[in-house]
Design a protein around this motif. Structure first.
Motif, mmCIF file in Angstrom:
data_model
loop_
_atom_site.group_PDB
_atom_site.id
_atom_site.type_symbol
_atom_site.label_atom_id
_atom_site.label_comp_id
_atom_site.label_asym_id
_atom_site.label_seq_id
_atom_site.Cartn_x
_atom_site.Cartn_y
_atom_site.Cartn_z
ATOM 1 N N ILE A 239 4.429 12.894 20.219
ATOM 2 C CA ILE A 239 3.364 13.477 19.406
ATOM 3 C C ILE A 239 3.741 13.448 17.931
ATOM 4 O O ILE A 239 2.910 13.175 17.062
ATOM 5 C CB ILE A 239 3.076 14.923 19.871
ATOM 6 N N ALA A 240 5.027 13.693 17.654
ATOM 7 C CA ALA A 240 5.501 13.713 16.271
ATOM 8 C C ALA A 240 5.732 12.324 15.702
ATOM 9 O O ALA A 240 5.913 12.176 14.489
ATOM 10 C CB ALA A 240 6.792 14.521 16.189
ATOM 11 N N GLY A 241 5.768 11.308 16.561
ATOM 12 C CA GLY A 241 6.062 9.953 16.089
ATOM 13 C C GLY A 241 7.546 9.671 15.995
ATOM 14 O O GLY A 241 7.955 8.621 15.500
ATOM 15 N N LEU A 242 8.374 10.597 16.478
ATOM 16 C CA LEU A 242 9.823 10.419 16.437
ATOM 17 C C LEU A 242 10.317 9.544 17.578
ATOM 18 O O LEU A 242 11.404 8.962 17.492
ATOM 19 C CB LEU A 242 10.522 11.781 16.496
ATOM 20 N N ALA A 243 9.542 9.463 18.641
ATOM 21 C CA ALA A 243 9.836 8.580 19.773
ATOM 22 C C ALA A 243 8.512 7.953 20.194
ATOM 23 O O ALA A 243 7.890 8.379 21.165
ATOM 24 C CB ALA A 243 10.463 9.361 20.929
ATOM 25 N N PRO A 244 8.040 6.942 19.437
ATOM 26 C CA PRO A 244 6.715 6.366 19.683
ATOM 27 C C PRO A 244 6.527 5.913 21.122
ATOM 28 O O PRO A 244 7.451 5.385 21.742
ATOM 29 C CB PRO A 244 6.677 5.177 18.707
ATOM 30 N N GLN A 245 5.343 6.167 21.652
ATOM 31 C CA GLN A 245 5.033 5.822 23.025
ATOM 32 C C GLN A 245 5.040 4.305 23.237
ATOM 33 O O GLN A 245 4.808 3.533 22.306
ATOM 34 C CB GLN A 245 3.668 6.393 23.426
ATOM 35 N N SER A 246 5.279 3.896 24.469
ATOM 36 C CA SER A 246 5.232 2.469 24.819
ATOM 37 C C SER A 246 3.792 2.010 24.984
ATOM 38 O O SER A 246 3.457 0.859 24.702
ATOM 39 C CB SER A 246 6.027 2.220 26.110
#
Length: 374
Positions: free
Chosen positions: A68-75
């Motif tokens: 959600i934060a963009g710290l671990a972008p979804q695949s």
């Protein structure tokens, strides 16, 4: 920059359009090589809600928060915030404030400078920054601590500084990653009530990650129970506790008796060597095995000959109630009953005593072996 006094109105943080959710997550999947941490997550969060992601370590709750934060972008999948697609945006382009488990305060900056950090990055006017920081520190009951460094603060004070820093820029979304886990039990209880009151006062949409079921039950408007990268159930604390959708939710949230039962006929089950009439038939396996779930506080004990006959194996004094360990002949699992001292005295409860045990119809839940509730 408007003052915090004005920000105390829920309208500051609440979108006036009630029809549009604050956050919409659709088909979100996150992979780390061959490992799938999140599997097709669908979730909607409304304006002003406090939603807790609850689950054991490794269930994917922190990964979902970081996505959600963009710290671990979804695949794959999408994240929409207030009608704006943010799936591909870097963290600095998204509208959120975040408090980490370790607080991540700058150790070389004073309390004042930590809280003012984001405001200075936005090139706010000095007087506006001073006013904003003063109002936030007053709200966090930290007035007079402006010149202190993080090392001179208690854990609870550091947590409140981190919260003030996250709120300083008036984010639309507040993300909390296990913010209370580093504190001792008494401070945790005190601060969670403070944080919930503050969230309600400001009306800021909040997502909090926790593995502490009590924390989630007392703070959340809705709880998202996660396990192995999927959502097991979403509901209010009362719904999650009273109507767990799966055996995992039943055992993870609160204490639960889980007993192996065998279907004898529609609505009739064998528990140990005795017969139990259940409120529901189990259509998926009418002659098979199932799991019966009953909360310990729902179990009633008496001296009558009605109900299931059980022997008292042990009695634990837990202050507000007694936890009674019961043995049912032919049943491998001990059964727990939480009863008041008054009820225990009424039946002269003692170890090795034979008692009658009853399960209220509304308190019973049936689960298939490894499936959802029946």
């Amino acid at each position: 920059m408007q003052s915090l006094t004005a920000a105390l109105s829920p309208d500051v943080y609440t979108n006036t359009s009630a029809s549009q959710p604050h956050l919409s997550i659709a088909g979100l999947t996150k992979q780390f090589g061959d490992f799938t941490a999140l599997k097709q997550i669908d979730l909607t969060i409304q304006e002003g809600e406090l939603v807790c992601f609850l689950g054991p370590s490794g269930c994917g709750k922190t990964t979902l928060l970081r996505a959600i934060a963009g710290l671990a972008p979804q695949s794959s999948g999408s994240i929409v915030q207030r009608g704006r697609e943010v799936s591909a945006l870097p963290p600095q382009a998204r509208d959120f404030g975040i408090v980490f488990q370790s607080y991540a305060l700058f150790p070389n900056l004073t309390v004042y400078d930590n809280v003012a950090y984001g405001l200075r990055n936005q090139r706010q006017d000095r007087q506006q920054i001073r006013t904003r920081v003063a109002e936030l520190l007053s709200l966090m009951e930290l007035t007079g601590s402006e010149g202190k460094y993080p090392a001179a603060l208690s854990g609870g004070q550091q947590q409140r500084v981190a919260l003030a820093r996250a709120l300083a820029t008036e984010p639309g979304l507040l993300l909390l990653d296990e913010p209370l886990s580093a504190l001792d039990a008494r401070v945790r209880v005190h601060l969670r009530s403070q944080m919930k009151a503050l969230q309600r006062r400001l009306g800021v949409t909040t997502v909090m990650v926790t593995h502490d079921q009590e924390e989630a039950l007392t703070m959340a408007d809705r709880i998202v129970v996660m396990n192995h990268g999927v959502i097991e159930q979403v509901g209010t604390p009362a719904e999650i506790y009273q109507y767990p959708a799966s055996e995992f939710v039943a055992t993870f949230v609160g204490s639960m008796n889980l007993m192996d039962v065998t279907s004898k006929s529609a609505g009739s089950w064998q528990l140990g060597r005795q017969q139990l009439i259940c409120p529901k038939s189990f259509s998926e396996a009418p002659s098979g095995h199932a799991r019966l779930a009953v909360r310990p506080e729902a179990v009633t004990l008496s001296k009558s000959q009605e109900g299931l006959q059980a022997d008292v194996a042990n009695v634990e004094f837990l202050g507000a109630f007694l936890r009674v360990h019961l043995h049912l002949e032919g049943c491998d699992q001990p059964i727990l009953a939480d009863i008041s001292s008054r009820d225990a005295q009424a039946i002269s409860l003692d170890v090795n005593q034979r008692v009658s045990m009853c399960f209220p119809v509304e308190a019973m839940r049936l689960y298939p072996a490894g499936g959802s509730a029946a």
